[in-house]
Design an enzyme around this catalytic site. Structure first.
Site, PDB file in Angstrom:
ATOM      1  N   ALA A  61      -0.297 -10.292 -41.891  1.00  0.00           N
ATOM      2  CA  ALA A  61       0.967 -10.579 -41.215  1.00  0.00           C
ATOM      3  C   ALA A  61       1.995 -11.099 -42.218  1.00  0.00           C
ATOM      4  O   ALA A  61       1.641 -11.724 -43.211  1.00  0.00           O
ATOM      5  CB  ALA A  61       0.729 -11.611 -40.123  1.00  0.00           C
ATOM      6  N   GLY A 102      -4.345  -8.745 -41.170  1.00  0.00           N
ATOM      7  CA  GLY A 102      -3.840  -7.498 -40.615  1.00  0.00           C
ATOM      8  C   GLY A 102      -3.983  -6.322 -41.574  1.00  0.00           C
ATOM      9  O   GLY A 102      -4.121  -5.174 -41.144  1.00  0.00           O
ATOM     10  N   GLU A 105      -7.403  -5.138 -41.040  1.00  0.00           N
ATOM     11  CA  GLU A 105      -7.468  -4.527 -39.707  1.00  0.00           C
ATOM     12  C   GLU A 105      -6.844  -3.133 -39.718  1.00  0.00           C
ATOM     13  O   GLU A 105      -7.352  -2.202 -39.094  1.00  0.00           O
ATOM     14  CB  GLU A 105      -6.792  -5.441 -38.681  1.00  0.00           C
ATOM     15  CG  GLU A 105      -7.610  -6.710 -38.445  1.00  0.00           C
ATOM     16  CD  GLU A 105      -6.952  -7.667 -37.477  1.00  0.00           C
ATOM     17  OE1 GLU A 105      -5.809  -8.098 -37.770  1.00  0.00           O
ATOM     18  OE2 GLU A 105      -7.552  -7.977 -36.433  1.00  0.00           O
ATOM     19  N   GLU A 125      -7.865 -15.514 -40.509  1.00  0.00           N
ATOM     20  CA  GLU A 125      -7.107 -16.085 -39.377  1.00  0.00           C
ATOM     21  C   GLU A 125      -7.655 -17.424 -38.899  1.00  0.00           C
ATOM     22  O   GLU A 125      -6.913 -18.291 -38.444  1.00  0.00           O
ATOM     23  CB  GLU A 125      -7.091 -15.091 -38.209  1.00  0.00           C
ATOM     24  CG  GLU A 125      -6.224 -13.865 -38.426  1.00  0.00           C
ATOM     25  CD  GLU A 125      -6.840 -12.797 -39.322  1.00  0.00           C
ATOM     26  OE1 GLU A 125      -7.968 -13.007 -39.833  1.00  0.00           O
ATOM     27  OE2 GLU A 125      -6.186 -11.759 -39.526  1.00  0.00           O
TER      28      GLU A 125
END
Ligand code: NAI
Length: 695
Positions: A61, A102, A105, A125
């Site tokens: 992110a 992210g 991911e 996270e």
């Protein structure tokens, strides 16, 4: 554009480009989705490679978008991942250097993943009190298996890509000297026609007898995560990758993510994350302020603090000359440093080579002339203004022009210390915390005339020494100790009114402090506070204190160093044992001053101590001693053992609500020593405006 698009033969290469770590902000996500669409629309393109420019594949992110609507705006990270996964042509993630959160991911949504060795792979996270919310908890176990995925997601710790070679996470890990993009293009060309496209979501997590393993994991994680809910939530969502169908697991992940993001614990961790970053920014000292180079340091005084401060420089590879008044003091200081390193060596956290290397950077002297060429000198001599004066006059005489002259004073007036020199612009406070080689906090005290380049250098030095540097203006006690003084005063008043040290300490420790005020006093030495109160009795006789701490010192009970303080201590044991005589002294003192002792609740104890600090902090902010509320939180989180899950005193007050803080204070103002509870104007103003310190 923050993603570039190029075609190499029949392969489209999309390069994320959002420095420093290709954070997946809105613009980057948009560009990546467009790139995939463009490649799908081009009949000449048979396969797609996604990679990252510069120093990362992607760090996840974009922290600049945290807490902003942009973070959720379309195309969201989910949409980007779905676009890759549902593409009709194969998508290959080409991973290097950093692939986290992210970013990982996204790569798990690609059909293939190839990597350079040594890339840092992580889902961190949990460190912000969250769980991976874009499929990480469902897809990672499908490629790494339940155990390894759980380890990575619950700890957030990075693993090197080459350690994961051979797992289904990577289809290839290239040689260290390979050219990633051309290898990835060759790989993509090779698999361009393979159908069906492999999708991580279609894989199964096989783990025989998973329930027993999950239960064991829950127990272990629960015991280790203290007040933080995220680690256990990570376990539950990863468990869903085994027990639920993929789409149901994704729904569950979403739900638990949205729950965690609302928790105070996660908000506190995110607050601390940003507070740490912003602390190094000083409004009138722009980022391009020139800094002085620090290649050689000197430390004056080889005592408790001087030794610890020296170790910080040695650890960072900066040579140090230690100066003392007597050879024995030097020998003792050097021996203590070596002993500390040897303890680290025994724990396996330092090699003999490194130890010798560090000790090799240390020299000693009794003569000021020998330190003249140092770029910075940190003074850590006795806390007496006369001694400081003598030292700074010497430094002014010998030090080369441009050397930074720093003092580790905890209470003395830095401007006065600067006035002992003809170069006040070079003088600054570097207030380390004991033990200085361990504690993260460095209060950087900015004198009235401290040069901006000197301040910028100190902030850069803090980073180099791996400290959290927080800037404070000049006042008695600076940010941290000025607040702790109010906390300690309340602790003393509570003894007068009916509490005993163990009740106060236990209440604060239950709240989450590493140590209550009386155990802390015993550790730091009660004689230090005694000396300060004697000085205050002359300088500010209007300030009231409980006499019990003085009576304790009169009993010769200075704390752990004398084997006895508020508590008794036994050799080889750090445990605090309540002492009947001390408790009798406290009860007798209440009788002597005519106070009828009463039952005091743990809640009142915590509120009295914490709100007293908060009120003082409001004054500190108003006076401009601290630049921002979050700096005060950083001081308390990194220097005073304030519970991290509560985010620091200011964040905590905001959580409670300032009107609630004020109404409790109004009640205390009607009680014993109520004069201590004059509400700070800033606190009143913010409460009236419906605001908080951090809003
Ligand atoms: P200490 O008593 O352990 O060490 C002081 C050292 O300075 C002694 O080794 C002494 O021989 C030496 N010294 C005294 N006068 C000197 C001179 N004129 N020239 C060279 N060396 C001289 O004291 P400690 O605890 O290390 O404190 C030093 C400074 O650090 C004080 O200003 C104190 O307020 C500050 N400080 C102390 C903290 C603590 O927890 N002990 C925390 C933060 C700051």
């Amino acid at each position: 554009m923050t993603a570039e698009y190029q075609v190499h033969g029949a392969v489209a290469v999309i390069t994320l480009n959002n420095p420093p770590v290709n954070g997946l902000g809105l613009v980057t996500r948009t560009a990546a989705v467009r790139g995939i669409e463009q490649a799908l629309a081009d009949p000449a393109v048979k396969a797609i490679v996604i990679t990252g420019a510069g120093k990362a594949f992607s760090g996840g992110a974009d922290i600049k978008e945290f807490n902003s609507p942009k973070a959720l705006a379309e195309p969201s990270l989910h949409t980007l991942i779905a676009t890759a996964e549902n593409a009709s042509k194969p998508v290959v993630a080409a991973i290097h250097t950093v692939c986290m959160g992210g970013g990982l991911e996204l790569s798990l949504g690609c059909h293939y993943r190839v990597a350079m060795p040594g890339a840092q792979i992580a889902l961190p996270e949990v460190k912000l009190g969250l769980l991976p919310g874009a499929g990480g908890t469902q897809r990672l176990p499908r490629v790494l298996g339940l155990e390894m995925a759980l380890n990575m997601i619950v700890s957030g710790t990075p693993v090197a890509s080459d350690k994961l070679a051979g797992t289904a996470l990577f289809d290839a890990v290239f040689a260290a000297d390979a050219d990633l993009v051309s290898e990835a293009v060759a790989f993509a060309t090779g698999i361009a026609d393979v159908r069906p496209l492999p999708k991580v979501r279609d894989r199964q997590v096989d783990y025989p007898n998973h329930e027993a393993f999950l239960q064991f994991t829950r127990n272990t994680v629960k015991a280790m995560s203290g007040p933080f809910p995220a680690p256990l939530e990570c376990v539950e969502t990863v468990a869903a990758s085994v027990t639920k169908k993929f789409d149901d697991g994704m729904k569950f992940e979403r739900e638990r993510f949205l729950h965690l993001i609302q928790t105070t614990e996660s908000k506190a961790l995110r607050h601390a994350f940003f507070a740490e970053r912003i602390a190094s920014k000083v409004p009138d000292v722009p980022a391009d302020t020139p800094v002085r180079s620090i290649r050689q340091a000197a430390v004056i005084g080889a005592g408790t603090m001087g030794g610890g401060i020296t170790m910080n420089f040695l650890n960072a590879g900066i040579p140090v000359i230690m100066l003392e008044t007597r050879q024995e003091a030097l020998d003792k200081g050097v021996a203590t440093i070596r002993k500390n390193y040897e303890a680290t060596l025994k724990k396996g956290k330092l090699t003999q080579d490194k130890l010798e290397q560090r000790m090799g950077l240390l020299t000693t002297t009794l003569a000021y002339e020998d330190i003249a060429q140092a770029d910075i000198v940190v003074e850590a001599v006795f806390e007496e203004i006369g001694v400081k004066e003598a030292v700074f006059r010497e430094l002014d005489r010998v030090m080369k022009p441009g050397a930074i002259l720093a003092s580790n004073t905890s209470t003395l007036d830095l401007n006065r210390i600067a006035s002992f020199t003809g170069r006040p612009q070079d003088v600054i406070g570097l207030h380390f915390f004991s033990p200085a080689n361990v504690m993260k906090l460095l209060e950087i005290v900015r004198g009235a005339q401290t040069g901006k380049d000197v301040l910028a250098t100190a902030l850069a030095l803090a980073k180099k020494l791996k400290k959290t540097g927080v800037v404070s203006g000049v006042c008695d006690g600076f940010i941290g100790n000025r607040m702790i003084e109010q906390y300690s005063r309340q602790a003393g008043f509570l003894l007068d009114e009916g509490a005993l040290p163990e009740q106060v300490d236990q209440a604060l420790e239950k709240f989450g402090f590493a140590m209550g005020p009386f155990r802390m006093g015993d550790l730091a030495g009660n004689d230090i506070g005694w000396a300060i109160r004697k000085r205050r009795a002359v300088e500010s006789p209007q300030i009231q204190y409980s006499r019990s701490a003085d009576l304790l010192c009169e009993m010769g009970r200075f704390g752990q160093k004398t084997g006895a303080g508020w508590y008794d201590y036994q050799a080889g044991d750090r445990k605090a044992y309540p002492n009947a005589q001390v408790n009798a002294m406290i009860v007798q003192h209440s009788a002597d001053i005519g106070v009828a002792r009463r039952q005091i609740s743990d809640r009142e104890i915590v509120e009295r101590l914490v709100y007293a600090m908060v009120n003082e902090a409001a004054l500190i902010l108003e006076e401009g001693i601290a630049l921002r509320a979050s700096d005060i939180d950083m001081v308390y989180l990194t220097g005073y053992g304030f519970p991290l899950f509560r985010g620091g005193p200011m964040f905590y007050a905001d959580t409670v609500g300032l009107p609630n803080v004020l109404s409790a204070m109004a009640q205390f103002a009607r009680g014993y020593q109520g004069d201590a509870w004059q509400a700070a104007p800033l606190l009143l103003k913010l409460a009236a405006e419906g605001k908080g310190f951090n809003s």
